[in-house]
Each structure stands twice: as structure tokens, then as C-alpha cells.
Write a protein that holds these residues in place. Structure first.
Motif, PDB file in Angstrom:
ATOM      1  N   GLY A   1      -4.289   1.581  -4.872  1.00 19.58           N
ATOM      2  CA  GLY A   1      -3.073   2.326  -5.148  1.00 19.58           C
ATOM      3  C   GLY A   1      -1.902   1.955  -4.254  1.00 19.58           C
ATOM      4  O   GLY A   1      -2.072   1.428  -3.150  1.00 19.58           O
ATOM      5  N   THR A   2      -0.700   2.213  -4.749  1.00 18.41           N
ATOM      6  CA  THR A   2       0.540   2.108  -3.969  1.00 18.41           C
ATOM      7  C   THR A   2       1.143   3.493  -3.914  1.00 18.41           C
ATOM      8  O   THR A   2       1.420   4.093  -4.957  1.00 18.41           O
ATOM      9  CB  THR A   2       1.545   1.147  -4.632  1.00 18.41           C
ATOM     10  OG1 THR A   2       1.038  -0.177  -4.594  1.00 18.41           O
ATOM     11  CG2 THR A   2       2.887   1.196  -3.909  1.00 18.41           C
ATOM     12  N   ARG A   3       1.330   4.002  -2.678  1.00 16.10           N
ATOM     13  CA  ARG A   3       1.929   5.332  -2.501  1.00 16.10           C
ATOM     14  C   ARG A   3       3.444   5.192  -2.436  1.00 16.10           C
ATOM     15  O   ARG A   3       3.973   4.637  -1.476  1.00 16.10           O
ATOM     16  CB  ARG A   3       1.386   5.993  -1.229  1.00 16.10           C
ATOM     17  CG  ARG A   3      -0.032   6.454  -1.381  1.00 16.10           C
ATOM     18  CD  ARG A   3      -0.781   6.569  -0.051  1.00 16.10           C
ATOM     19  NE  ARG A   3      -2.195   6.809  -0.255  1.00 16.10           N
ATOM     20  CZ  ARG A   3      -3.091   5.911  -0.643  1.00 16.10           C
ATOM     21  NH1 ARG A   3      -2.732   4.672  -0.863  1.00 16.10           N
ATOM     22  NH2 ARG A   3      -4.350   6.225  -0.828  1.00 16.10           N
ATOM     23  N   LEU A   4       4.110   5.694  -3.464  1.00 14.75           N
ATOM     24  CA  LEU A   4       5.561   5.582  -3.562  1.00 14.75           C
ATOM     25  C   LEU A   4       6.213   6.904  -3.205  1.00 14.75           C
ATOM     26  O   LEU A   4       5.848   7.952  -3.739  1.00 14.75           O
ATOM     27  CB  LEU A   4       5.964   5.175  -4.980  1.00 14.75           C
ATOM     28  CG  LEU A   4       7.467   5.190  -5.276  1.00 14.75           C
ATOM     29  CD1 LEU A   4       8.192   4.148  -4.448  1.00 14.75           C
ATOM     30  CD2 LEU A   4       7.726   4.974  -6.762  1.00 14.75           C
ATOM     31  N   LYS A   5       7.206   6.821  -2.339  1.00 13.92           N
ATOM     32  CA  LYS A   5       8.003   8.004  -2.020  1.00 13.92           C
ATOM     33  C   LYS A   5       9.453   7.664  -2.333  1.00 13.92           C
ATOM     34  O   LYS A   5       9.998   6.686  -1.803  1.00 13.92           O
ATOM     35  CB  LYS A   5       7.854   8.375  -0.554  1.00 13.92           C
ATOM     36  CG  LYS A   5       8.559   9.670  -0.191  1.00 13.92           C
ATOM     37  CD  LYS A   5       8.207  10.123   1.226  1.00 13.92           C
ATOM     38  CE  LYS A   5       8.881  11.443   1.544  1.00 13.92           C
ATOM     39  NZ  LYS A   5       8.588  11.897   2.908  1.00 13.92           N
ATOM     40  N   VAL A   6      10.059   8.447  -3.185  1.00 14.23           N
ATOM     41  CA  VAL A   6      11.471   8.274  -3.510  1.00 14.23           C
ATOM     42  C   VAL A   6      12.250   9.318  -2.737  1.00 14.23           C
ATOM     43  O   VAL A   6      11.944  10.520  -2.815  1.00 14.23           O
ATOM     44  CB  VAL A   6      11.730   8.401  -5.017  1.00 14.23           C
ATOM     45  CG1 VAL A   6      13.219   8.193  -5.320  1.00 14.23           C
ATOM     46  CG2 VAL A   6      10.888   7.398  -5.792  1.00 14.23           C
ATOM     47  N   ILE A   7      13.241   8.847  -1.995  1.00 17.50           N
ATOM     48  CA  ILE A   7      14.003   9.755  -1.149  1.00 17.50           C
ATOM     49  C   ILE A   7      15.465   9.813  -1.606  1.00 17.50           C
ATOM     50  O   ILE A   7      16.015   8.828  -2.080  1.00 17.50           O
ATOM     51  CB  ILE A   7      13.910   9.353   0.337  1.00 17.50           C
ATOM     52  CG1 ILE A   7      14.146   7.851   0.506  1.00 17.50           C
ATOM     53  CG2 ILE A   7      12.568   9.727   0.900  1.00 17.50           C
ATOM     54  CD1 ILE A   7      13.976   7.354   1.927  1.00 17.50           C
TER      55      ILE A   7
ATOM     56  N   SER B   1       0.839  -1.202   0.000  1.00 15.36           N
ATOM     57  CA  SER B   1       0.000   0.000   0.000  1.00 15.36           C
ATOM     58  C   SER B   1       0.876   1.254   0.000  1.00 15.36           C
ATOM     59  O   SER B   1       0.465   2.295  -0.503  1.00 15.36           O
ATOM     60  CB  SER B   1      -0.924   0.012   1.214  1.00 15.36           C
ATOM     61  OG  SER B   1      -0.176  -0.086   2.403  1.00 15.36           O
ATOM     62  N   ALA B   2       2.085   1.140   0.568  1.00  9.44           N
ATOM     63  CA  ALA B   2       3.011   2.269   0.580  1.00  9.44           C
ATOM     64  C   ALA B   2       4.435   1.741   0.495  1.00  9.44           C
ATOM     65  O   ALA B   2       4.725   0.625   0.947  1.00  9.44           O
ATOM     66  CB  ALA B   2       2.838   3.106   1.849  1.00  9.44           C
ATOM     67  N   LEU B   3       5.316   2.554  -0.066  1.00  9.19           N
ATOM     68  CA  LEU B   3       6.680   2.114  -0.327  1.00  9.19           C
ATOM     69  C   LEU B   3       7.596   3.323  -0.357  1.00  9.19           C
ATOM     70  O   LEU B   3       7.260   4.351  -0.955  1.00  9.19           O
ATOM     71  CB  LEU B   3       6.705   1.411  -1.697  1.00  9.19           C
ATOM     72  CG  LEU B   3       8.010   0.883  -2.259  1.00  9.19           C
ATOM     73  CD1 LEU B   3       8.554  -0.226  -1.384  1.00  9.19           C
ATOM     74  CD2 LEU B   3       7.798   0.371  -3.675  1.00  9.19           C
ATOM     75  N   SER B   4       8.766   3.184   0.299  1.00 14.99           N
ATOM     76  CA  SER B   4       9.810   4.206   0.206  1.00 14.99           C
ATOM     77  C   SER B   4      11.018   3.600  -0.483  1.00 14.99           C
ATOM     78  O   SER B   4      11.439   2.496  -0.131  1.00 14.99           O
ATOM     79  CB  SER B   4      10.222   4.689   1.604  1.00 14.99           C
ATOM     80  OG  SER B   4       9.239   5.519   2.147  1.00 14.99           O
ATOM     81  N   LEU B   5      11.553   4.315  -1.456  1.00 17.67           N
ATOM     82  CA  LEU B   5      12.742   3.858  -2.170  1.00 17.67           C
ATOM     83  C   LEU B   5      13.797   4.942  -2.150  1.00 17.67           C
ATOM     84  O   LEU B   5      13.474   6.128  -2.320  1.00 17.67           O
ATOM     85  CB  LEU B   5      12.403   3.555  -3.639  1.00 17.67           C
ATOM     86  CG  LEU B   5      11.562   2.331  -3.974  1.00 17.67           C
ATOM     87  CD1 LEU B   5      11.286   2.285  -5.474  1.00 17.67           C
ATOM     88  CD2 LEU B   5      12.253   1.065  -3.524  1.00 17.67           C
TER      89      LEU B   5
ATOM     90  N   SER C   1       7.938   9.738  -7.463  1.00 20.22           N
ATOM     91  CA  SER C   1       7.044   9.762  -6.291  1.00 20.22           C
ATOM     92  C   SER C   1       5.610  10.042  -6.719  1.00 20.22           C
ATOM     93  O   SER C   1       5.365  10.818  -7.645  1.00 20.22           O
ATOM     94  CB  SER C   1       7.500  10.836  -5.299  1.00 20.22           C
ATOM     95  OG  SER C   1       8.745  10.517  -4.769  1.00 20.22           O
ATOM     96  N   GLY C   2       4.680   9.389  -6.057  1.00 21.04           N
ATOM     97  CA  GLY C   2       3.269   9.555  -6.379  1.00 21.04           C
ATOM     98  C   GLY C   2       2.529   8.280  -6.014  1.00 21.04           C
ATOM     99  O   GLY C   2       3.082   7.386  -5.363  1.00 21.04           O
ATOM    100  N   THR C   3       1.278   8.205  -6.438  1.00 22.04           N
ATOM    101  CA  THR C   3       0.476   7.011  -6.199  1.00 22.04           C
ATOM    102  C   THR C   3       0.295   6.272  -7.512  1.00 22.04           C
ATOM    103  O   THR C   3      -0.080   6.870  -8.524  1.00 22.04           O
ATOM    104  CB  THR C   3      -0.894   7.381  -5.600  1.00 22.04           C
ATOM    105  OG1 THR C   3      -0.697   8.089  -4.384  1.00 22.04           O
ATOM    106  CG2 THR C   3      -1.703   6.122  -5.315  1.00 22.04           C
ATOM    107  N   TYR C   4       0.559   4.985  -7.486  1.00 19.14           N
ATOM    108  CA  TYR C   4       0.454   4.150  -8.676  1.00 19.14           C
ATOM    109  C   TYR C   4      -0.813   3.297  -8.573  1.00 19.14           C
ATOM    110  O   TYR C   4      -0.994   2.549  -7.611  1.00 19.14           O
ATOM    111  CB  TYR C   4       1.697   3.271  -8.825  1.00 19.14           C
ATOM    112  CG  TYR C   4       2.907   4.074  -9.222  1.00 19.14           C
ATOM    113  CD1 TYR C   4       3.587   4.839  -8.276  1.00 19.14           C
ATOM    114  CD2 TYR C   4       3.340   4.120 -10.535  1.00 19.14           C
ATOM    115  CE1 TYR C   4       4.678   5.623  -8.629  1.00 19.14           C
ATOM    116  CE2 TYR C   4       4.444   4.890 -10.909  1.00 19.14           C
ATOM    117  CZ  TYR C   4       5.094   5.640  -9.945  1.00 19.14           C
ATOM    118  OH  TYR C   4       6.163   6.417 -10.320  1.00 19.14           O
ATOM    119  N   PHE C   5      -1.656   3.455  -9.563  1.00 18.37           N
ATOM    120  CA  PHE C   5      -2.905   2.700  -9.612  1.00 18.37           C
ATOM    121  C   PHE C   5      -2.865   1.691 -10.747  1.00 18.37           C
ATOM    122  O   PHE C   5      -2.406   2.012 -11.855  1.00 18.37           O
ATOM    123  CB  PHE C   5      -4.101   3.632  -9.867  1.00 18.37           C
ATOM    124  CG  PHE C   5      -4.458   4.540  -8.722  1.00 18.37           C
ATOM    125  CD1 PHE C   5      -4.073   5.872  -8.731  1.00 18.37           C
ATOM    126  CD2 PHE C   5      -5.185   4.066  -7.647  1.00 18.37           C
ATOM    127  CE1 PHE C   5      -4.410   6.720  -7.687  1.00 18.37           C
ATOM    128  CE2 PHE C   5      -5.535   4.901  -6.592  1.00 18.37           C
ATOM    129  CZ  PHE C   5      -5.137   6.225  -6.613  1.00 18.37           C
TER     130      PHE C   5
END
Lengths: 109, 115
Positions: free
Chosen positions: A102-108, A9-13, A82-86
């Protein structure tokens, strides 16, 4: 009704790394479409697949209708990813896409 | 690539008033759709439209909602009267082929706030 589940559901990369997003559905679907929703809320069309695999730059998507799933692979992640992938799927005999949550992706950095 | 245009991008309206959301679909597309998204959450199907008629509508498509596309002009979603729970982003989409399959092109959405 048709069920579509997305994981995670959420992911940080970290920048430069990659991951796979998954879309599972409960019945055999005719096609899948992947979208990125950016910070402004716009939906960007990434892929449309009725079968097989497509690749575009750092993104690749596969659609396995027999096993009822699709994946979206991101490699060399950038901040703008970064964003939400549907994922959205459509069944045979149907005229509408059903979206996952959706999957909420945050790229750091 | 071809685009779906939505007008206006934002709308604030008093509860009970009528609102019309406009969508200019891709020129050769035949199927049209409205989706509703609340607060960046899931995209929910409202209605689809082909050959001048509604094909399917969801439970979210209340009696106060109506759609039309008079003479190939804008594809519109009208809400009359509006309620507070109608506040959401409404996305229009179009596609060339419905059942046999083709990708959907989405507009950028109309952010509707009912106060």
C-alpha cells in the motif's frame, strides 16, 4: 512466490496537486486491480485492468504487463482522496489476488 | 454497483470460543474469497472457494479455520477455537470469473477482536 512492491510507501500532497503511485511485480501478471482504503477501512474499487489505460475523473491507471508494472495517477488531489491505495495482481493460472503493502496518501489543505 | 455484504461488522469474542463470519456475495458471482488484514497493514490471502470446494488456501488458513456456502446461502468463515492472533479485519470478496479474469468486489470487512 509472487512479489508486489508499491512505491512510495507514504506520500503527502497539497490540495490541487497530483502524483503517480507505482506498483511493480516480479513476473508477468494477467491483471491488476487498484483499491482505495478509506478512513473507515472500506475497500473502494478504483480500476481493474487486463491491459492498457483507464481513466475515471481525476484518476488514471495504466497496466504494462510486459514490463511488469502498473501506475495510478492522481491529479487535482482533494482531501477525500486521503487513504491507503493498494494494488493487487493476479497471475495466469491463479485464482487469487496478491496485494502490495500500500501507499499511504495524505492530502493537506 | 453490486455489493458484498458482511455480517457482523464487528465482533468481540473470548479466546477459545467459536466465531462465524458471514458474507453475502454478489448474486451471480461464482468465486469467493477471504482475506485477512491486521491493523491496516497488508491484505493477506486466506482462501478461495468455487463450486462448493476450497481451491487454494494459504499458510494463514490454519486447521481451526473452515469455509462453506451451504445451498447458495452465506459464504462463511468459521474459526474454532479462536486465538488472540486471530484478531484482525476479515474481508470477503467475490468475482464472476476466476482464472479468465474479472474484478473482485470486496465487502466492508468484519472487525474481529479476540480477548
Amino acid at each position: 512466490g509472487d512479489q508486489v512492491e508499491q512505491s512510495p510507501s507514504a506520500l503527502s500532497l497539497h490540495e490541487g496537486t497530483g502524483s503517480a503511485l507505482r506498483c511493480n511485480f516480479t513476473t508477468t501478471m494477467r491483471a491488476v486491480q487498484w483499491f482505495q482504503q478509506n478512513s473507515r477501512g472500506s475497500l473502494i474499487n478504483l480500476f481493474y485492468l487486463a491491459s492498457g489505460t483507464k481513466e475515471n475523473g481525476r484518476l488514471k491507471s495504466t497496466f504494462n504487463s510486459k514490463e511488469s508494472y502498473s501506475t495510478l495517477h492522481i491529479r487535482d488531489a482533494q482531501l477525500e482522496d486521503s487513504g491507503t491505495y493498494f494494488c493487487a495482481v493476479v497471475n495466469t493460472g491463479n485464482y487469487k489476488y496478491v496485494f502490495g503493502a500500500g501507499t499511504r496518501l495524505k492530502v493537506i489543505a | 454497483g453490486p455489493k458484498v455484504l458482511q455480517i457482523p461488522s464487528h465482533q468481540i469474542i473470548d479466546m477459545g470460543q467459536m466465531v462465524t463470519l458471514n458474507c453475502d456475495p454478489v448474486s451471480n458471482h461464482l468465486y469467493f474469497y477471504w482475506y485477512k488484514q491486521i491493523l491496516g497493514q497488508q491484505m493477506e490471502f486466506l482462501v478461495n472457494f468455487y463450486n462448493g470446494k476450497v481451491m487454494e488456501k494459504s499458510k494463514l488458513f490454519k486447521d481451526q479455520f473452515s469455509v462453506e456456502r451451504p445451498d447458495g446461502s452465506y459464504f462463511t468463515l468459521k474459526i474454532q477455537p479462536t486465538a488472540l492472533e486471530d484478531s484482525a479485519v476479515y474481508f470477503c470478496a467475490s468475482s464472476l470469473e476466476g482464472q479468465r479474469g474479472s474484478d473482485y468486489t470486496f465487502g466492508s470487512g468484519t472487525r474481529l477482536l479476540v480477548i
